[in-house]
Design a protein around this motif. Structure first.
Motif, PDB file in Angstrom:
ATOM      1  N   UNK A 159     -16.084  -7.216  -3.402  1.00 24.76           N
ATOM      2  CA  UNK A 159     -15.274  -6.044  -4.448  1.00 24.76           C
ATOM      3  C   UNK A 159     -14.276  -6.112  -4.274  1.00 24.76           C
ATOM      4  N   UNK A 160     -13.690  -6.408  -3.001  1.00 23.45           N
ATOM      5  CA  UNK A 160     -11.674  -7.089  -2.470  1.00 23.45           C
ATOM      6  C   UNK A 160     -11.376  -8.013  -3.182  1.00 23.45           C
ATOM      7  N   UNK A 161     -12.153  -9.265  -4.110  1.00 26.43           N
ATOM      8  CA  UNK A 161     -11.823 -10.002  -4.736  1.00 26.43           C
ATOM      9  C   UNK A 161     -11.834  -9.929  -5.754  1.00 26.43           C
ATOM     10  N   UNK A 162     -12.569  -8.718  -6.227  1.00 23.55           N
ATOM     11  CA  UNK A 162     -12.378  -8.642  -7.856  1.00 23.55           C
ATOM     12  C   UNK A 162     -11.228  -7.555  -7.645  1.00 23.55           C
ATOM     13  N   UNK A 163     -10.819  -7.262  -7.239  1.00 22.64           N
ATOM     14  CA  UNK A 163      -9.448  -5.966  -6.894  1.00 22.64           C
ATOM     15  C   UNK A 163      -8.851  -6.850  -6.940  1.00 22.64           C
TER      16      UNK A 163
END
Length: 193
Positions: A159-163
């Motif tokens: 999820x952080x990589x997507x953000x």
């Protein structure tokens, strides 16, 4: 004999391991109980992201290397943890090209342990909080008593990589995570997938 790297005996997944890059640094602040669990998904991040490291959490002794990094003006640190009344969640702001590098601190623990870690670590409460709103339910089912809406450590990393708008890295980590989940039960049952 189990693979020294992935831990699987019958279904080694090391050849499926991607080598990822990220514009952010990740720290898994890991509860001591997580270190020996073969269901810990934080290791998937440390294997694939050179910018991800583990710091062991101790109630009375914060990790000095992390404390020093939090004082470094070259880093913009965030605690990835749900907000509360005293610590509202903020939106992740990507720094300008010459500004500080993002440092994302993920609590690598069960949710009960993570809450205790935050409560007993006043130095964490000085950090801005980043609360994730997952777009899909967790596919992690290797432990009992999983709460709806909660993600495992690797899913938080995805999820952080997507953000961070690093979609290719997020997709590759998601694929590796899926291989880990799909292989886990077969391997622990003693047979190839």
């Amino acid at each position: 004999m189990a693979c020294q790297r992935c831990g699987f005996k019958f279904n080694c997944i090391c050849t499926l391991e991607p080598q990822l890059q990220s514009t952010a640094d990740f720290v898994l602040l890991t509860h001591t109980r997580e270190c020996s669990k073969d269901t810990n998904t934080g290791v998937l991040m440390t294997r694939t992201l050179p910018s991800c490291r583990v710091e062991i959490w101790h109630r009375t002794q914060p990790p000095q290397a992390l404390l020093d990094q939090l004082q470094d003006p070259h880093y913009q640190a965030w605690l990835v943890f749900p907000s509360d009344e005293q610590h509202p969640a903020m939106s992740l702001t990507l720094p300008a090209a010459n500004n500080a590098k993002i440092l994302l601190i993920i609590l690598d623990a069960t949710w009960q342990e993570a809450r205790k870690m935050v409560r007993k670590s006043p130095w964490l409460n000085q950090l801005p909080r980043l609360a994730l709103t997952p777009q899909q339910s967790s596919s992690y089912a290797l432990r009992r008593n999983q709460q709806p809406g909660h993600l495992c450590t690797c899913e938080v990393g995805i999820e952080l990589l997507v953000l961070l708008q690093q979609h290719q890295a997020a997709e590759q980590l998601q694929t590796y995570f899926n291989h880990f989940i799909n292989t886990y039960h077969a391997d622990k049952s003693g047979h190839a997938k």
